[in-house]
Design a protein around this motif. Structure first.
Motif, PDB file in Angstrom:
ATOM      1  N   UNK A  23       0.940  -1.338   0.064  1.00 16.18           N
ATOM      2  CA  UNK A  23      -0.070   0.061   0.187  1.00 16.18           C
ATOM      3  C   UNK A  23       0.850   1.035  -0.004  1.00 16.18           C
ATOM      4  N   UNK A  24       0.770   1.780  -0.874  1.00 14.84           N
ATOM      5  CA  UNK A  24       1.764   3.284  -1.151  1.00 14.84           C
ATOM      6  C   UNK A  24       1.069   4.664  -1.250  1.00 14.84           C
ATOM      7  N   UNK A  25       1.336   5.463  -0.711  1.00 14.69           N
ATOM      8  CA  UNK A  25       0.880   6.850  -1.258  1.00 14.69           C
ATOM      9  C   UNK A  25       1.781   7.421  -2.336  1.00 14.69           C
ATOM     10  N   UNK A  26       0.818   7.964  -3.362  1.00 10.69           N
ATOM     11  CA  UNK A  26       1.460   8.318  -4.582  1.00 10.69           C
ATOM     12  C   UNK A  26       0.862   9.767  -4.690  1.00 10.69           C
ATOM     13  N   UNK A  27       1.380  10.660  -5.802  1.00  9.35           N
ATOM     14  CA  UNK A  27       0.746  11.870  -6.382  1.00  9.35           C
ATOM     15  C   UNK A  27       0.320  11.509  -7.577  1.00  9.35           C
ATOM     16  N   UNK A  28      -0.376  12.716  -8.179  1.00 10.99           N
ATOM     17  CA  UNK A  28      -1.228  12.622  -9.403  1.00 10.99           C
ATOM     18  C   UNK A  28      -0.306  12.228 -10.565  1.00 10.99           C
ATOM     19  N   UNK A  29       0.893  12.587 -10.575  1.00 11.81           N
ATOM     20  CA  UNK A  29       1.771  12.370 -11.575  1.00 11.81           C
ATOM     21  C   UNK A  29       2.014  10.837 -11.799  1.00 11.81           C
ATOM     22  N   UNK A  30       2.546  10.276 -10.598  1.00 12.83           N
ATOM     23  CA  UNK A  30       2.572   8.770 -10.407  1.00 12.83           C
ATOM     24  C   UNK A  30       1.476   7.936 -10.801  1.00 12.83           C
ATOM     25  N   UNK A  31       0.251   8.537 -10.051  1.00 11.57           N
ATOM     26  CA  UNK A  31      -0.884   7.891 -10.454  1.00 11.57           C
ATOM     27  C   UNK A  31      -1.338   7.664 -12.070  1.00 11.57           C
ATOM     28  N   UNK A  32      -1.141   8.834 -12.686  1.00 13.21           N
ATOM     29  CA  UNK A  32      -1.376   8.601 -14.234  1.00 13.21           C
ATOM     30  C   UNK A  32      -0.485   7.826 -14.910  1.00 13.21           C
ATOM     31  N   UNK A  33       0.801   7.723 -14.504  1.00 10.20           N
ATOM     32  CA  UNK A  33       1.861   6.985 -14.997  1.00 10.20           C
ATOM     33  C   UNK A  33       1.688   5.460 -14.868  1.00 10.20           C
ATOM     34  N   UNK A  34       1.222   5.281 -13.652  1.00 10.98           N
ATOM     35  CA  UNK A  34       0.811   4.052 -13.315  1.00 10.98           C
ATOM     36  C   UNK A  34      -0.090   3.282 -13.839  1.00 10.98           C
ATOM     37  N   UNK A  35      -1.443   3.927 -14.330  1.00  9.43           N
ATOM     38  CA  UNK A  35      -2.326   3.602 -15.112  1.00  9.43           C
ATOM     39  C   UNK A  35      -2.113   3.308 -16.589  1.00  9.43           C
ATOM     40  N   UNK A  36      -1.308   4.294 -17.061  1.00  9.75           N
ATOM     41  CA  UNK A  36      -0.880   4.225 -18.449  1.00  9.75           C
ATOM     42  C   UNK A  36      -0.122   2.716 -18.497  1.00  9.75           C
ATOM     43  N   UNK A  37       0.962   2.838 -17.663  1.00  9.76           N
ATOM     44  CA  UNK A  37       1.860   1.538 -17.811  1.00  9.76           C
ATOM     45  C   UNK A  37       1.346   0.132 -17.429  1.00  9.76           C
ATOM     46  N   UNK A  38       0.156   0.280 -16.788  1.00  6.17           N
ATOM     47  CA  UNK A  38      -0.697  -0.969 -16.358  1.00  6.17           C
ATOM     48  C   UNK A  38      -1.248  -1.475 -17.772  1.00  6.17           C
ATOM     49  N   UNK A  39      -1.833  -0.357 -18.386  1.00  6.19           N
ATOM     50  CA  UNK A  39      -2.715  -0.791 -19.450  1.00  6.19           C
ATOM     51  C   UNK A  39      -1.805  -1.167 -20.612  1.00  6.19           C
ATOM     52  N   UNK A  40      -0.665  -0.519 -20.835  1.00  6.30           N
ATOM     53  CA  UNK A  40       0.192  -0.872 -21.865  1.00  6.30           C
ATOM     54  C   UNK A  40       0.618  -2.080 -21.672  1.00  6.30           C
ATOM     55  N   UNK A  41       0.899  -2.756 -20.522  1.00  5.04           N
ATOM     56  CA  UNK A  41       1.511  -3.958 -20.183  1.00  5.04           C
ATOM     57  C   UNK A  41       0.359  -4.993 -20.304  1.00  5.04           C
ATOM     58  N   UNK A  42      -0.813  -4.670 -20.682  1.00  5.37           N
ATOM     59  CA  UNK A  42      -1.909  -5.730 -20.998  1.00  5.37           C
ATOM     60  C   UNK A  42      -2.870  -5.969 -19.760  1.00  5.37           C
ATOM     61  N   UNK A  43      -2.643  -5.099 -18.802  1.00  6.71           N
ATOM     62  CA  UNK A  43      -3.762  -5.433 -17.698  1.00  6.71           C
ATOM     63  C   UNK A  43      -4.962  -4.802 -18.350  1.00  6.71           C
ATOM     64  N   UNK A  44      -6.164  -5.421 -17.704  1.00  5.71           N
ATOM     65  CA  UNK A  44      -7.597  -4.939 -17.855  1.00  5.71           C
ATOM     66  C   UNK A  44      -7.730  -3.934 -16.905  1.00  5.71           C
TER      67      UNK A  44
END
Length: 215
Positions: free
Chosen positions: A134-155
């Motif tokens: 469980x991690x505290x993140x900022x908006x930039x990290x949250x956006x990058x994470x969503x993009x990275x997961x989608x590009x890696x094939x996550x649904x």
């Protein structure tokens, strides 16, 4: 319905599933230096001064501070879920369990930057267990994470008050033993709950954590 991507991996790749991950130090990206502003010369004379244009507001980089990170792993679960986990696959935080809560490159980079987080695992070093961070993140990290997961094939889809991303794989080990592995991520406000599992998927696990931490 969750959009879950399932893939069958080869037996050669299965060896990687059962091996303990000893460490990973991704290189953080460099941050460009801000450009210096250049001031226009001030004209002389008796001309009436012109009011400067309003300064645009900076881009918002803060998320609602709704996640208060607990100090103990026991506190990320409800009492009922904690009891169930202790019965199904103890112990909590066996020092021999070194698996990461994600193998996604963007996620690993965020964790390597050292944000406030708490990691919890269940099970012994074996072919069954899970790890959650469980991690505290900022908006930039949250956006990058969503993009990275989608590009890696996550649904990914809206859910649990934020975004829920999942991926799952089935295969056969070198010993011809079927296995199930996967990851579940919840990104909500200033929090990120990442869970990786092997042959152990407690019902309602991520949902319980979100309910306990966000209410």
């Amino acid at each position: 319905m969750m959009n879950i991507r399932r893939a069958v991996v080869t037996a050669a790749g299965a060896a990687m599933v059962l091996a303990a991950i000893s460490g990973c130090v991704p290189e953080p990206g460099s941050t460009p230096s801000p450009s210096a502003s250049i001031s226009s010369p001030t004209p002389s004379g008796a001309a009436t001064p012109v009011s400067p244009a309003p300064t645009p507001s900076p881009i918002e980089t803060m998320l609602p501070d709704t996640l208060q990170l607990p100090e103990r792993c026991e506190d990320i679960y409800s009492a009922g879920m904690l009891e169930s986990l202790n019965q199904q696959n103890p112990p909590l935080n066996d020092p021999g369990v070194t698996m990461y809560s994600t193998e996604n490159a963007v996620g690993l980079e965020i964790l390597a930057a050292g944000p406030a987080s708490i990691r919890c695992s269940w099970g012994t070093p074996s072919e069954s267990g899970l790890a959650t961070t469980v991690t505290v993140i900022d908006a930039t990290q949250a956006a990058a994470l969503r993009t990275g997961l989608l590009e890696s094939g996550f649904g990914c889809e809206d859910g649990l008050g934020g975004t829920v991303c999942r991926i799952e794989q089935r295969g056969v080990s070198l010993d011809d033993v079927p296995y199930l592995r996967g990851e579940t991520h919840v990104v909500r406000d200033n929090g990120w709950v990442a869970t990786a599992y092997i042959n152990f998927t407690p019902e309602g696990y991520s949902e319980d954590i979100v309910q306990t931490l966000w209410g």
